[in-house]
Design a protein around this motif. Structure first.
Motif, short mmCIF file in Angstrom:
data_model
loop_
_atom_site.label_atom_id
_atom_site.label_comp_id
_atom_site.label_asym_id
_atom_site.label_seq_id
_atom_site.Cartn_x
_atom_site.Cartn_y
_atom_site.Cartn_z
N LYS A 238 2.58 0.38 -3.03
CA LYS A 238 3.62 -0.64 -2.93
C LYS A 238 3.11 -1.84 -2.15
O LYS A 238 3.37 -3.00 -2.51
N GLY B 182 1.16 -4.20 -4.02
CA GLY B 182 1.90 -5.00 -4.99
C GLY B 182 2.12 -4.33 -6.33
O GLY B 182 2.50 -5.01 -7.30
N GLU B 183 1.92 -3.01 -6.41
CA GLU B 183 2.12 -2.31 -7.68
C GLU B 183 3.62 -2.11 -7.95
O GLU B 183 4.44 -2.10 -7.03
N ASP B 184 3.97 -1.93 -9.22
CA ASP B 184 5.36 -1.68 -9.63
C ASP B 184 5.90 -0.45 -8.91
O ASP B 184 5.21 0.57 -8.76
N HIS C 77 -1.60 -6.31 -11.73
CA HIS C 77 -0.96 -7.59 -11.45
C HIS C 77 -0.94 -8.50 -12.68
O HIS C 77 -0.52 -9.66 -12.58
#
Length: 484
Positions: free
Chosen positions: A136, A139-141, A279
């Motif tokens: 997280k 920046g991952e879903d 990303h």
């Protein structure tokens, strides 16, 4: 008449030289494949369990597939890259000890590697439990990060099994007794496919069933290896557990760290590319397609790693014996063999590239994305057949630190920036990242080939001899050999 006789003599001498060269190549190939074939079978089978697990999870849901891809390509490559790299010190030391006929030291080197790797993995253990917040933070879903965190916990027993399976394989490989590993790995693969089908398709255990099958089959291999080594099939090299494994452990740690850095830098590069893919637009599809292609490339790369292992064994054995000429000749034969294999798989990938994706997912978007990468995948497979031989020769000689520097320059200062620019600035997406990876591989291949050409193997013989004499310990059963 004199000219005719002279021509016949020259022709006869040329034919004799050709026959002598063919005989040398044939003998060297026998030595190579005696080590490489079992290693190829075992590596392809073992890595195949990871690919099979991905295939079963991919048919559960696309989110779970992306989560597995994220943790396996990022987290597990990061951690296992360290273990694989540090275990390669066992390959160097055991290979040189066997060549110098210091067989009793091989079991001691093996035990030292267990200690070093066990401590290392235990220190890294928190990364498994913190996988979700880490992904997280990167920046991952969120859905993919949560799935990856659950799967990461299941990878813990698998990672601990690698400590023993990798080091024992290298220990047996150095003394050309790794046929048993090939058989055990084939059985492991069959057991894994059967358990995966039973747990996922029949009993419906889902992701937990697929991961349970992976852990169970991986420890099946370890138990079989322990039975072979401790059961008396290695009487010259295994003298039992000993406190001598604690002696001179710091130099082993240093060599292990340099080995670990070398391998990790290669594996982490792919992991960073998958992270960047997360990303891009439609991250779920991008991560899944990219990881599928990486695992296909990685599966073929296991063949190259088997030959890499043979390169390490042949180079380390000949250095231990003190024969620099044999080292040079062996490297030439190894490269020729690996390139031929690479050409075969390059052709197969070009022919069947459009259909590969459906083996891992029912999603048309994922399969189409994999098909779109198939051309780049095929050329990556071809390039992968060259540089592992140079890396194996470097490991056999203990030149891991130099190779690590080459990897930093080629992958991280050339390949990665090129991939980022093409993927994000020129909007080539996943293709751009992959082209950058190819640029890194090409520059690494050129750099390592130059390095091998410039290496003074006579000096490496002297260094190997000095290292073995410094670390050799006498035993009541066997006196150390001064031959190097």
């Amino acid at each position: 008449m004199d000219n005719s006789m002279q021509e016949k003599l020259i022709t006869s001498e040329t034919e004799q030289n050709d026959d002598h060269l063919k005989a040398r190549v044939f003998q060297e190939s026998k030595k190579i494949w005696r080590v490489a074939l079992p290693s190829v079978v075992s590596r392809v089978s073992s890595f195949g369990t990871i690919v099979v697990t991905q295939s079963f999870i991919g048919h559960i849901s696309s989110v779970e597939l992306a989560g597995y891809a994220l943790v396996q390509t990022l987290g597990i490559r990061f951690i296992n890259g360290i273990l694989i790299g540090m275990s390669s010190a066992t390959e160097t030391l055991c290979g040189q000890a066997f060549g110098a006929k210091q067989n009793h030291m091989m079991g001691i080197f093996l035990q030292r590697s267990w200690l070093v790797d066990l401590v290392t993995l235990t220190i890294l253990l928190p990364l498994f439990f913190l996988a979700t917040p880490i992904f997280k933070l990167l920046g991952e879903d969120e859905a993919i990060a949560i799935s990856a965190g659950n799967i990461a916990i299941w990878f813990i027993p698998f990672s601990y099994s690698l400590i023993f399976s990798l080091t024992i394989q290298m220990y047996l490989q150095a003394q050309q007794k790794n046929v048993v590993i090939a058989w055990l790995s084939l059985i492991q693969f069959a057991v894994h496919v059967l358990l995966s089908w039973l747990f996922v398709s029949v009993l419906g255990f889902g992701v937990s069933g697929a991961m349970s099958a992976l852990s169970t089959s991986s420890w099946f291999l370890v138990i079989g290896e322990f039975v072979y080594v401790l059961g008396g099939w290695c009487p010259d090299s295994w003298k039992g557990f000993t406190w001598a494994a604690l002696k001179d452990i710091i130099p082993v740690v240093k060599l292990s760290v340099s080995s670990g850095v070398m391998i990790c830098l290669e594996l982490w590069y792919n992991a960073i590319l998958v992270l960047l893919a997360g990303h891009l637009k439609n991250a779920e599809i991008a991560i899944s397609a990219f990881s599928i292609c990486l695992n296909i490339s990685g599966w073929q790369f296991m063949i190259c790693l088997g030959i890499l292992g043979a390169a390490c064994v042949r180079v380390s054995n000949e250095l231990g014996r003190g024969d620099a000429k044999a080292v040079r000749f062996s490297i030439k034969v190894l490269i020729s063999t690996s390139v031929v294999i690479g050409l075969i798989f390059w052709t197969l990938c070009l022919v069947f590239g459009s259909k590969i994706g459906y083996l891992f997912s029912n999603e048309d978007e994922v399969a189409l994305a994999v098909s779109d990468l198939s051309i780049l995948l095929s050329f990556t497979i071809l390039l992968n057949s060259v540089y592992p031989i140079f890396s194996g020769a470097a490991v056999g000689a203990g030149l891991q630190t130099t190779v690590a520097i080459v990897i930093i320059v080629c992958f991280y200062l050339i390949g990665l920036p090129v991939g980022i620019v093409l993927g994000y600035v020129f909007h080539l997406q996943v293709k751009g990242l992959w082209i950058g990876m190819i640029c890194g591989v090409i520059t690494e291949t050129i750099a390592l080939s130059y390095m091998m050409h410039r290496t003074n193997w006579d000096e490496e013989v002297i260094k190997a001899s000095a290292r073995l004499k410094r670390w050799n310990l006498e035993t009541p059963n066997e006196k150390p050999s001064n031959h190097a």
